[in-house]
Design an enzyme around this catalytic site. Structure first.
Site, PDB file in Angstrom:
ATOM      1  N   GLU A 116       0.856  -1.192   0.000  1.00 43.76           N
ATOM      2  CA  GLU A 116       0.000   0.000   0.000  1.00 43.76           C
ATOM      3  C   GLU A 116       0.891   1.240   0.000  1.00 43.76           C
ATOM      4  O   GLU A 116       1.773   1.377   0.861  1.00 43.76           O
ATOM      5  CB  GLU A 116      -0.908   0.002   1.236  1.00 43.76           C
ATOM      6  CG  GLU A 116      -1.712   1.271   1.433  1.00 43.76           C
ATOM      7  CD  GLU A 116      -2.544   1.653   0.217  1.00 43.76           C
ATOM      8  OE1 GLU A 116      -2.454   2.819  -0.213  1.00 43.76           O
ATOM      9  OE2 GLU A 116      -3.267   0.779  -0.309  1.00 43.76           O
ATOM     10  N   ASP A 147       5.334   1.871  -3.558  1.00 44.36           N
ATOM     11  CA  ASP A 147       4.675   1.759  -4.853  1.00 44.36           C
ATOM     12  C   ASP A 147       4.646   0.292  -5.249  1.00 44.36           C
ATOM     13  O   ASP A 147       5.652  -0.423  -5.136  1.00 44.36           O
ATOM     14  CB  ASP A 147       5.433   2.565  -5.900  1.00 44.36           C
ATOM     15  CG  ASP A 147       4.912   2.327  -7.303  1.00 44.36           C
ATOM     16  OD1 ASP A 147       3.866   2.895  -7.647  1.00 44.36           O
ATOM     17  OD2 ASP A 147       5.552   1.538  -8.043  1.00 44.36           O
ATOM     18  N   ASP A 194      -5.340  -4.500  -7.096  1.00 42.24           N
ATOM     19  CA  ASP A 194      -6.565  -3.733  -6.843  1.00 42.24           C
ATOM     20  C   ASP A 194      -6.176  -2.323  -6.427  1.00 42.24           C
ATOM     21  O   ASP A 194      -6.600  -1.828  -5.383  1.00 42.24           O
ATOM     22  CB  ASP A 194      -7.400  -4.423  -5.761  1.00 42.24           C
ATOM     23  CG  ASP A 194      -8.821  -3.873  -5.688  1.00 42.24           C
ATOM     24  OD1 ASP A 194      -9.250  -3.184  -6.635  1.00 42.24           O
ATOM     25  OD2 ASP A 194      -9.506  -4.125  -4.676  1.00 42.24           O
TER      26      ASP A 194
END
Length: 215
Positions: free
Chosen positions: A26, A52, A70
């Protein structure tokens, strides 16, 4: 999980497959903090990495059975996470029988982004399948081994427990993606333009399928 956000995927895995180790990537530490404080992100088998997604994956040693992508700033997917070069990195970080799944959100009837992402993934993987799971979301799968793709429907239909219902929904609509079509690359990946065009068309058509409270 590339785009771990508040840890929903990790929580679901804790309920369905509690022995599964997960790396959740995240980019925003505040989002991870919200997940821990308010969304129950406490799966002991989940390790959260603040980075990243592409950079982290490229530096990782790989060996993953599954990679889930996602990563959104709704409704946009970062262009560097849907290019042929990115999917080549993903492929190389999977086990021989591994699978990658990417969630692609688009308005009803606007599937250009789904098709381009599927074609791009097919340029990096020997077998790709896609399914529309509701009016606004599709899932595109890439398989390192075509035999795994060929067995996907029966494997999904045989799912038990918490995953049984969603797995059967996916199995019912799963379709093979042929080679060809538009391929997105690091130096030409206009996925934001495609998304803008889809949103504009959707609004011009009166946003069919959207809830209209009070109208």
């Amino acid at each position: 999980v590339l785009g771990n956000a508040g840890g929903t995927v990790g929580n679901l895995f804790a309920a369905a497959w509690p022995d599964t180790a997960i790396d959740g990537v995240e980019i925003d530490p505040l989002v991870s903090d919200v997940g821990r404080r308010f969304l129950g992100m406490h799966n002991p088998r989940l390790t959260v990495h603040t980075a990243d997604a592409r950079s982290w994956l490229r530096a990782s040693s790989g060996g993953y059975d599954a990679i889930i992508v996602d990563a959104y700033r709704q409704p946009y997917i970062p262009f560097h996470l849907v290019s042929r070069e990115f999917f080549s990195i993903v492929r190389d970080r999977l086990t021989a029988g591994g699978v990658v799944a990417i969630n692609v959100g688009t308005p009803p009837g606007q599937l250009e982004a789904v098709d381009q992402i599927a074609s791009t993934k097919r340029a990096a993987f020997p077998a790709v399948q896609q399914v529309r799971i509701d009016e606004f979301n599709s899932i595109v799968f890439g398989f390192r081994d075509p035999a795994t793709a060929a067995a996907a429907r029966s494997m999904l239909r045989g799912a038990t427990g918490l995953s049984r219902g969603p797995a059967q929904t996916v199995a019912a609509g799963l379709a093979d993606v042929p080679a060809g079509g538009t391929v997105l690359t690091d130096d030409h990946s206009p996925i934001e333009w495609v998304t803008d065009r889809a949103l504009l068309t959707y609004l011009q058509e009166g946003a069919p399928g959207a809830s209209r409270s009070g109208s």
